[in-house]
Design a protein around this motif. Structure first.
Motif, mmCIF file in Angstrom:
data_model
loop_
_atom_site.group_PDB
_atom_site.id
_atom_site.type_symbol
_atom_site.label_atom_id
_atom_site.label_comp_id
_atom_site.label_asym_id
_atom_site.label_seq_id
_atom_site.Cartn_x
_atom_site.Cartn_y
_atom_site.Cartn_z
ATOM 1 N N GLY A 1 0.806 -1.348 -0.006
ATOM 2 C CA GLY A 1 -0.073 -0.105 0.093
ATOM 3 C C GLY A 1 0.842 1.221 -0.023
ATOM 4 N N GLN A 2 0.762 2.239 1.074
ATOM 5 C CA GLN A 2 1.415 3.356 1.196
ATOM 6 C C GLN A 2 2.833 3.165 1.853
ATOM 7 O OE1 GLN A 2 0.675 6.129 -0.653
ATOM 8 N NE2 GLN A 2 -1.026 4.698 -1.454
ATOM 9 N N HIS A 3 2.923 2.118 2.494
ATOM 10 C CA HIS A 3 3.957 1.647 3.339
ATOM 11 C C HIS A 3 5.163 1.373 2.622
ATOM 12 C CE1 HIS A 3 2.162 1.653 7.355
ATOM 13 N NE2 HIS A 3 0.888 1.053 6.659
ATOM 14 N N ARG A 4 6.359 1.975 3.013
ATOM 15 C CA ARG A 4 7.797 1.800 2.418
ATOM 16 C C ARG A 4 8.893 1.293 3.433
ATOM 17 N NH1 ARG A 4 4.615 2.253 -0.992
ATOM 18 N NH2 ARG A 4 4.751 3.747 -2.958
ATOM 19 N N ILE A 5 8.996 -0.145 3.484
ATOM 20 C CA ILE A 5 9.640 -0.465 4.445
ATOM 21 C C ILE A 5 10.908 -1.121 3.913
ATOM 22 C CG2 ILE A 5 9.621 -2.380 6.201
ATOM 23 C CD1 ILE A 5 6.596 -2.462 5.559
ATOM 24 N N PRO A 6 12.096 -0.836 4.480
ATOM 25 C CA PRO A 6 13.565 -1.042 4.277
ATOM 26 C C PRO A 6 13.713 -2.458 4.428
ATOM 27 C CG PRO A 6 13.834 0.497 5.968
ATOM 28 C CD PRO A 6 12.201 0.276 5.787
ATOM 29 N N LEU A 7 14.509 -3.428 3.533
ATOM 30 C CA LEU A 7 14.767 -4.669 3.887
ATOM 31 C C LEU A 7 16.262 -4.682 3.469
ATOM 32 C CD1 LEU A 7 11.821 -6.574 1.918
ATOM 33 C CD2 LEU A 7 12.212 -6.218 4.399
ATOM 34 N N PRO A 8 17.026 -5.659 4.283
ATOM 35 C CA PRO A 8 16.534 -6.630 5.331
ATOM 36 C C PRO A 8 16.066 -5.863 6.572
ATOM 37 C CG PRO A 8 18.760 -6.616 5.465
ATOM 38 C CD PRO A 8 18.578 -5.708 4.102
ATOM 39 N N ASN A 9 15.357 -6.466 7.272
ATOM 40 C CA ASN A 9 14.698 -5.988 8.306
ATOM 41 C C ASN A 9 14.200 -6.934 9.483
ATOM 42 O OD1 ASN A 9 13.295 -3.975 10.357
ATOM 43 N ND2 ASN A 9 12.459 -2.793 8.462
ATOM 44 N N ARG A 10 14.005 -6.596 10.571
ATOM 45 C CA ARG A 10 13.314 -7.379 11.604
ATOM 46 C C ARG A 10 12.060 -6.951 12.045
ATOM 47 N NH1 ARG A 10 13.231 -8.987 17.005
ATOM 48 N NH2 ARG A 10 13.583 -11.023 17.299
ATOM 49 N N PHE A 11 10.995 -7.709 11.954
ATOM 50 C CA PHE A 11 9.732 -7.395 12.735
ATOM 51 C C PHE A 11 9.422 -7.860 13.920
ATOM 52 C CE2 PHE A 11 9.321 -7.629 7.908
ATOM 53 C CZ PHE A 11 9.566 -6.045 7.755
ATOM 54 N N PRO A 12 9.194 -7.038 14.635
ATOM 55 C CA PRO A 12 9.110 -7.562 16.220
ATOM 56 C C PRO A 12 7.778 -8.369 16.371
ATOM 57 C CG PRO A 12 7.796 -5.229 16.148
ATOM 58 C CD PRO A 12 8.833 -5.715 14.817
ATOM 59 N N ILE A 13 7.533 -9.320 17.338
ATOM 60 C CA ILE A 13 6.565 -10.257 17.474
ATOM 61 C C ILE A 13 6.051 -9.663 18.819
ATOM 62 C CG2 ILE A 13 7.449 -12.195 16.238
ATOM 63 C CD1 ILE A 13 8.127 -13.438 19.040
ATOM 64 N N SER A 14 4.911 -10.156 19.078
ATOM 65 C CA SER A 14 4.139 -9.545 20.348
ATOM 66 C C SER A 14 4.667 -9.807 21.544
ATOM 67 C CB SER A 14 2.609 -10.430 20.364
ATOM 68 O OG SER A 14 1.803 -10.331 19.073
ATOM 69 N N PRO A 15 5.438 -10.725 21.939
ATOM 70 C CA PRO A 15 5.990 -10.944 23.295
ATOM 71 C C PRO A 15 7.092 -9.783 23.431
ATOM 72 C CG PRO A 15 5.756 -13.400 22.086
ATOM 73 C CD PRO A 15 5.481 -12.130 21.108
ATOM 74 N N GLU A 16 7.912 -9.537 22.349
ATOM 75 C CA GLU A 16 8.969 -8.672 22.181
ATOM 76 C C GLU A 16 8.434 -7.127 22.483
ATOM 77 O OE1 GLU A 16 12.276 -10.524 19.145
ATOM 78 O OE2 GLU A 16 10.216 -9.360 18.577
ATOM 79 N N ARG A 17 7.286 -6.787 22.080
ATOM 80 C CA ARG A 17 6.544 -5.470 22.418
ATOM 81 C C ARG A 17 5.864 -5.412 23.525
ATOM 82 N NH1 ARG A 17 4.615 -6.445 17.451
ATOM 83 N NH2 ARG A 17 2.682 -7.162 18.182
ATOM 84 N N ASN A 18 5.372 -6.599 24.073
ATOM 85 C CA ASN A 18 4.737 -6.581 25.516
ATOM 86 C C ASN A 18 5.576 -6.506 26.434
ATOM 87 O OD1 ASN A 18 2.371 -6.759 23.874
ATOM 88 N ND2 ASN A 18 2.264 -9.155 24.192
ATOM 89 N N ALA A 19 6.976 -7.092 26.243
ATOM 90 C CA ALA A 19 7.760 -7.065 27.262
ATOM 91 C C ALA A 19 8.251 -5.617 27.809
ATOM 92 C CB ALA A 19 9.208 -7.988 26.969
ATOM 93 N N LEU A 20 8.228 -4.645 26.850
ATOM 94 C CA LEU A 20 8.517 -3.343 27.199
ATOM 95 C C LEU A 20 7.260 -2.483 27.738
ATOM 96 C CD1 LEU A 20 11.386 -2.615 24.665
ATOM 97 C CD2 LEU A 20 11.717 -3.109 26.856
ATOM 98 N N LYS A 21 6.000 -2.847 27.482
ATOM 99 C CA LYS A 21 4.997 -2.197 27.946
ATOM 100 C C LYS A 21 5.083 -1.610 29.370
ATOM 101 C CE LYS A 21 1.459 -3.797 24.548
ATOM 102 N NZ LYS A 21 0.198 -4.364 24.596
ATOM 103 N N PRO A 22 5.477 -2.645 30.383
ATOM 104 C CA PRO A 22 5.420 -1.954 31.778
ATOM 105 C C PRO A 22 6.421 -0.798 31.880
ATOM 106 C CG PRO A 22 5.843 -4.443 31.658
ATOM 107 C CD PRO A 22 5.634 -3.829 30.359
#
Length: 209
Positions: A25-46
């Motif tokens: 779509g309108q997104h432009r994402i550089p590669l190579p890249n590493r996309f975060p999974i849920s546990p990684e994002r949730n670990a930093l929410k606190p």
């Protein structure tokens, strides 16, 4: 449907390494890249960190033991609860996709169960529709699931990319046949699950495809 395109491809002649730009779509994402999974994002929410990791694609990974899968497939409240949870997990402008980490023999083999998971992704408003492969599937079984998902998308009027997610196998011939089967359906993208290991022949098959 959101256009999926790989552009601005540049290859280093000495190392063979390449970089490119993934356009969804309108997104432009550089590669190579590493996309975060849920546990990684949730670990930093606190810590109060909203967007701790780079990447416009959010992989909504969920551990899926048999009991969890059974509830999603058979209980309406569990299905709606999961859909609500997925729909609000990330920022609304992120590209979101679901990955279920099946454990303890859990799997989705029946077409009516696959339909439930497809509907779950639709209800949650996910941007990429995933159809996961299991090592327990025969090639014919998985192709049947891909065909069913294609019909489901057409009947529902779902105007989003579909991504088959195949599991790496230790057998080179099986990997090649599975990849060829998926390519026959001409998906705009393919997911590859290494299952926490390193599968040389499977990776080489992807590289050569």
């Amino acid at each position: 449907m959101s256009t999926v395109q790989l552009a601005q491809i540049k290859t280093d002649e000495k190392t063979g390494a390449s970089q490119s730009e993934l356009r969804i779509g309108q997104h432009r994402i550089p590669l190579p890249n590493r996309f975060p999974i849920s546990p990684e994002r949730n670990a930093l929410k606190p810590a109060g960190v909203k967007d701790p990791l780079p990447g416009e694609i959010a992989v909504l990974a969920r551990l899926a033991p048999p009991e969890t899968v059974k509830k999603i497939l058979t209980q309406e409240d569990a299905l709606k609860s999961m859909a609500r949870f997925l729909s609000r997990e990330t920022a609304p402008d992120a590209i979101r996709m679901l990955y279920l980490a099946f454990k303890g023999g859990a799997a989705v083999t029946k077409t009516e169960d696959l339909k439930t998971l497809l509907d779950l992704q639709y209800l949650a408003g996910l941007d990429i529709i995933t159809v996961q492969h299991s090592l327990d599937f025969s090639l014919e079984d998985y192709e049947s699931q891909l065909r069913f998902a294609e019909r489901w998308m057409e009947e529902r009027g779902v105007d989003k990319p579909m991504m088959p997610v195949i599991q790496a196998t230790e057998n080179k011939e099986t990997s090649a046949k599975l990849l060829a089967l998926v390519e026959k359906h001409e998906p705009s993208m393919i997911g590859f699950d290494l299952r926490g290991g390193f599968y040389y022949h499977a990776l080489r098959g992807v590289e050569e495809a």
